[in-house]
Design a protein around this motif. Structure first.
Motif, PDB file in Angstrom:
ATOM      1  N   UNK A 110      32.471  34.550  37.100  1.00 42.47           N
ATOM      2  CA  UNK A 110      32.737  35.695  37.772  1.00 42.47           C
ATOM      3  C   UNK A 110      34.414  35.887  37.805  1.00 42.47           C
ATOM      4  N   UNK A 111      35.101  36.021  36.711  1.00 42.32           N
ATOM      5  CA  UNK A 111      36.743  35.971  36.817  1.00 42.32           C
ATOM      6  C   UNK A 111      37.828  37.098  37.036  1.00 42.32           C
ATOM      7  N   UNK A 112      38.837  36.218  38.421  1.00 39.52           N
ATOM      8  CA  UNK A 112      39.117  37.133  39.035  1.00 39.52           C
ATOM      9  C   UNK A 112      40.907  36.751  37.983  1.00 39.52           C
ATOM     10  N   UNK A 113      41.040  38.849  38.029  1.00 42.97           N
ATOM     11  CA  UNK A 113      42.790  37.819  37.842  1.00 42.97           C
ATOM     12  C   UNK A 113      43.789  38.320  39.353  1.00 42.97           C
ATOM     13  N   UNK A 114      44.312  36.850  38.917  1.00 39.16           N
ATOM     14  CA  UNK A 114      45.416  36.658  39.664  1.00 39.16           C
ATOM     15  C   UNK A 114      46.809  36.964  39.216  1.00 39.16           C
ATOM     16  N   UNK A 115      47.807  36.600  40.367  1.00 42.98           N
ATOM     17  CA  UNK A 115      48.703  36.664  39.954  1.00 42.98           C
ATOM     18  C   UNK A 115      50.288  36.020  41.234  1.00 42.98           C
ATOM     19  N   UNK A 116      50.728  35.449  41.027  1.00 42.32           N
ATOM     20  CA  UNK A 116      51.743  34.665  41.882  1.00 42.32           C
ATOM     21  C   UNK A 116      52.440  35.251  42.915  1.00 42.32           C
ATOM     22  N   UNK A 117      52.353  35.078  44.343  1.00 37.76           N
ATOM     23  CA  UNK A 117      52.884  35.279  45.852  1.00 37.76           C
ATOM     24  C   UNK A 117      52.360  36.489  46.044  1.00 37.76           C
ATOM     25  N   UNK A 118      50.937  36.267  45.258  1.00 33.32           N
ATOM     26  CA  UNK A 118      49.573  37.373  45.935  1.00 33.32           C
ATOM     27  C   UNK A 118      49.455  36.805  47.570  1.00 33.32           C
ATOM     28  N   UNK A 119      48.791  37.359  48.745  1.00 33.74           N
ATOM     29  CA  UNK A 119      48.948  36.983  50.003  1.00 33.74           C
ATOM     30  C   UNK A 119      46.919  36.993  50.361  1.00 33.74           C
ATOM     31  N   UNK A 120      46.609  36.481  51.295  1.00 36.83           N
ATOM     32  CA  UNK A 120      45.499  36.734  51.883  1.00 36.83           C
ATOM     33  C   UNK A 120      44.543  37.709  51.794  1.00 36.83           C
ATOM     34  N   UNK A 121      45.503  38.713  52.528  1.00 41.38           N
ATOM     35  CA  UNK A 121      44.918  40.233  52.965  1.00 41.38           C
ATOM     36  C   UNK A 121      44.658  40.345  51.014  1.00 41.38           C
ATOM     37  N   UNK A 122      44.996  40.502  50.151  1.00 41.66           N
ATOM     38  CA  UNK A 122      45.162  40.727  48.726  1.00 41.66           C
ATOM     39  C   UNK A 122      43.715  39.993  48.247  1.00 41.66           C
ATOM     40  N   UNK A 123      43.669  39.357  48.012  1.00 43.15           N
ATOM     41  CA  UNK A 123      43.042  38.038  47.590  1.00 43.15           C
ATOM     42  C   UNK A 123      41.209  38.738  48.347  1.00 43.15           C
ATOM     43  N   UNK A 124      41.672  38.614  50.019  1.00 43.82           N
ATOM     44  CA  UNK A 124      40.509  39.529  50.385  1.00 43.82           C
ATOM     45  C   UNK A 124      39.653  40.793  49.871  1.00 43.82           C
ATOM     46  N   UNK A 125      41.225  41.688  49.910  1.00 45.37           N
ATOM     47  CA  UNK A 125      40.356  43.318  48.901  1.00 45.37           C
ATOM     48  C   UNK A 125      40.141  42.846  47.280  1.00 45.37           C
ATOM     49  N   UNK A 126      39.780  41.628  46.647  1.00 42.71           N
ATOM     50  CA  UNK A 126      40.175  42.003  45.122  1.00 42.71           C
ATOM     51  C   UNK A 126      38.699  40.937  45.037  1.00 42.71           C
ATOM     52  N   UNK A 127      38.162  41.190  46.167  1.00 41.76           N
ATOM     53  CA  UNK A 127      37.129  39.886  46.142  1.00 41.76           C
ATOM     54  C   UNK A 127      35.841  40.722  47.036  1.00 41.76           C
TER      55      UNK A 127
END
Length: 688
Positions: A110-127
């Motif tokens: 499973x590929x997850x597109x990320x960007x520098x400066x993401x917060x734990x909240x944004x990561x949780x929402x994405x996955x």
């Protein structure tokens, strides 16, 4: 006797090639400046002639082999067609058999597109997991973070992998901010070397640059140089050299602090009648921290008191050993006043460039760096840009930092309009919509829409970098959030009140040994912590350690803006203990000093029953009665303590603001002199 580089020109091969031939023949040579005798010269010539003959014979043999191969291929084709007709039924059955065999299915990651400066909240929402789950994974990775805290890219990748995803940087970001395109080696071509001149004040940097300009440019141009744009090119023997005209190592490091390491070679100018001075040492430290080649120009050799040999001896203490003494640093004796040695200096630059093989691809879209920018009344926003790769042409769409536009004109250092500018060429560009900052990147794109979109992203990127800038490494948080198996480097800049203290600290630090951690001293010296020290720390991700010294007011403000951790100590054992604990991750929370203000002593009075009272003027911030005070003399701490009284005229007051006068007395301290500085501060605990 001939020098190697002279022989290389005659034979049309590189100096590197001749050195390889000589070493293969058992002749040891130090560099391209070394001389060879008649026998060695004959051996080199014979070897090169033999190699040329072998190459010619190889080419003829290659042609013969190719002819035979073509004939064999024709025969093989004829035989293959005959066999194919006979074996056609058998092949058909084999194909059917292979179709029946099923290959085992491979599970796709499973590929997850990320960007520098993401917060734990944004990561949780994405996955699609709870925020607490992300925080748990961060704790597992030895990092404490809030749900809205921006994380660096390496940490985001580690967290995403913990959840079974394959992290991938967004394509739009990778194309904009990183060099993702793979360079074709065949497209790389030699480019002019980029040179910056540095050194101590009054050692002749400006005179040297002016002399180079006059002898190599002005003599060929009517009325000399039309305009000066911060960088220019000179030509010698058909080859070009680009010089960057900077005010000193502060500007050099300021650009590097923004991620712009543009220089290939630094020429260190040292006056033969003066010697190594503080700014000379600083220039060496800044050039070494940047990882660039250093050449030394010993200037003012025409003066009666010139001692070039003494200068060479002094510079060996800083790792700059002349080639003639067995080292690797090129030294050239020059006189910026008379012009003596200028041609040799330029030849040595070209020789060093030949050895280092500076190359760039001129066929791609242009990439460059802004050296300076301004707003002119008749021309609008003007940016001086140094092209680093690719070719910039009139009519190209560009993104320059947060600015964008279409290139209307390209103007070189002599005021001449160009149609295009290749690698290592400095040019002024017209046509952008706003003034960019020095150190901003120039990126050529295919359309105006793409340029505007990229400029907008650059602006957002700058905001992110400003947030990240405030998160520079600190001593308290040195080992947090890192893999224990990862080798870390603790970079330090040391300043002390005396040479004896400095040597004692360096000796003690050398004894600290910890697995997977190395201590690197980027710079060390005596005196107060200066603005230059802060800029070096910012560019090199270092921590500043001061022993019995304090930062100047400007250095303190800059450190606050750049997020640089400055630690000051009065006891050497505390200093060593803190660094030892920091590399083991045991250092307790840091109590940061909040500077409330500074007051300058204008006059002193003796008051009965009170003692010595200082008549002060509050030059910055405010003075409060309940704060602590530090007495500075020439930025060196002479006392730390508490206020015993604070008066405004005859009245006791709780605080006095900037711009007002007051009377201050310090508890158990009476050695106060005019021009002393009282630094008023409080201690506040800060978390990582």
């Amino acid at each position: 006797m001939k020098r190697i580089y002279e022989l290389s020109r005659e034979l049309g091969v590189s100096s590197k090639k001749i050195i390889e031939i000589l070493s293969g023949l058992g002749v040891t040579v130090k560099s391209s400046l070394s001389s060879v005798g008649e026998e060695e010269e004959f051996m080199v010539r014979s070897t090169i002639e033999a190699e040329n003959k072998v190459e010619v014979s190889k080419e003829t043999k290659k042609e013969e082999i190719e002819k035979v191969e073509v004939e064999n291929k024709d025969l093989q084709k004829e035989n293959a067609t005959k066999v194919a007709i006979k074996e056609a039924p058998e092949l058909a059955t084999k194909e059917k058999e292979t179709e029946v065999i099923e290959e085992p299915k491979v599970e796709e990651k499973k590929i997850l597109y990320i960007s520098d400066g993401m917060t734990p909240r944004e990561i949780a929402q994405k996955i699609n997991v709870k925020e607490s789950e992300v925080i748990k994974k961060l704790i597992k990775l030895k990092t404490l973070a809030t749900i809205n805290q921006a994380l660096n890219i390496s940490l985001i990748e580690s967290v995403v992998k913990e959840f079974g995803y394959e992290p991938k940087l967004k394509e739009e970001e990778s194309l904009t901010f990183e060099e993702t395109e793979v360079e074709n080696v065949a497209d790389l071509q030699p480019r002019p070397p980029i040179v910056t001149v540095m050194g101590h004040v009054d050692h002749g940097k400006t005179t040297l640059l002016d002399k180079i300009q006059k002898t190599k440019i002005a003599s060929k141009e009517f009325r000399g140089i039309t305009q000066k744009i911060g960088a220019y090119q000179v030509e010698i023997n058909g080859k070009k050299i680009t010089f960057i005209d900077t005010p000193g190592h502060e500007a050099f490091t300021a650009m590097r602090a923004r991620g712009a390491n543009v220089t290939d070679i630094v020429i260190l100018v040292v006056a033969a009648d003066d010697g190594v001075k503080p700014q000379t040492i600083e220039a060496i430290q800044h050039a070494k921290a940047a990882g660039v080649q250093i050449m030394v120009a010993i200037n003012k050799i025409d003066k009666p008191g010139a001692q070039p040999e003494k200068i060479m001896q002094q510079l060996t203490e800083y790792g700059l050993i002349p080639e003639e003494w067995g080292g690797k640093t090129i030294f050239v004796k020059v006189s910026a006043k008379t012009g003596e040695g200028i041609d040799e200096l330029l030849e040595m630059i070209l020789l060093l460039a030949e050895i280092m093989e500076y190359k760039a691809n001129p066929k791609t879209l242009a990439r460059g760096l802004v050296l300076e920018a301004k707003l002119e009344k008749n021309r609008g926003p003007v940016a001086t840009v140094l092209i680093q790769k690719g070719t910039l042409r009139v009519g190209d769409f560009v993104c320059v930092g947060a600015a964008s536009g279409k290139v209307r004109a390209l103007i070189n250092d002599r005021g001449k309009r160009l149609k295009e500018a290749g690698p290592s060429t400095p040019v002024e560009i017209l046509g952008i919509n706003m003034v960019p900052e020095a150190g901003d990147s120039l990126i050529a794109v295919k359309s105006d829409k793409e340029a505007k979109l990229m400029a907008e992203k650059m602006l957002n990127r700058k905001k992110e970098l400003q947030i990240q800038r405030m998160k520079k490494p600190t001593l308290s948080c040195f080992v947090q959030g890192t893999d224990l198996s990862e080798v870390k480097e603790l970079k330090l800049i040391l300043k002390a009140d005396s040479q004896g203290s400095l040597e004692a600290i360096l000796t003690s630090l050398a004894k600290i040994k910890e697995e997977n951690v190395t201590i690197s001293i980027l710079s060390s010296g005596t005196g107060g912590i200066s603005e230059s020290d802060v800029m070096l720390a910012s560019a090199s991700q270092a921590i500043i350690i001061g022993f019995n010294v304090r930062p100047s007011n400007t250095a303190l403000k800059l450190a606050s803006e750049e997020g640089i951790d400055i630690r000051t100590y009065r006891v050497i054992y505390d200093l060593i203990e803190d660094i030892s604990k920091a590399i083991k991750g045991l250092l307790p929370p840091k109590y940061e000093e909040t500077i409330l203000g500074r007051a300058e002593v204008r006059q002193t009075f003796k008051v009965p029953k009170i003692g010595l009272v200082a008549g002060c003027y509050v030059v910055d911030g405010k003075v409060t009665r309940d704060a602590k005070v530090r007495v500075l003399r020439d930025n060196v701490i002479i006392h730390e303590g508490e206020l015993s009284s604070l008066k405004r005229f005859k009245d006791d007051v709780k605080e006095v603001n900037q711009g007002y006068e007051c009377g201050i007395s310090i508890k158990d301290f009476h050695d106060i002199k005019e021009n002393d500085i009282f630094e008023i501060y409080k201690l506040v605990e800060v978390a990582c």
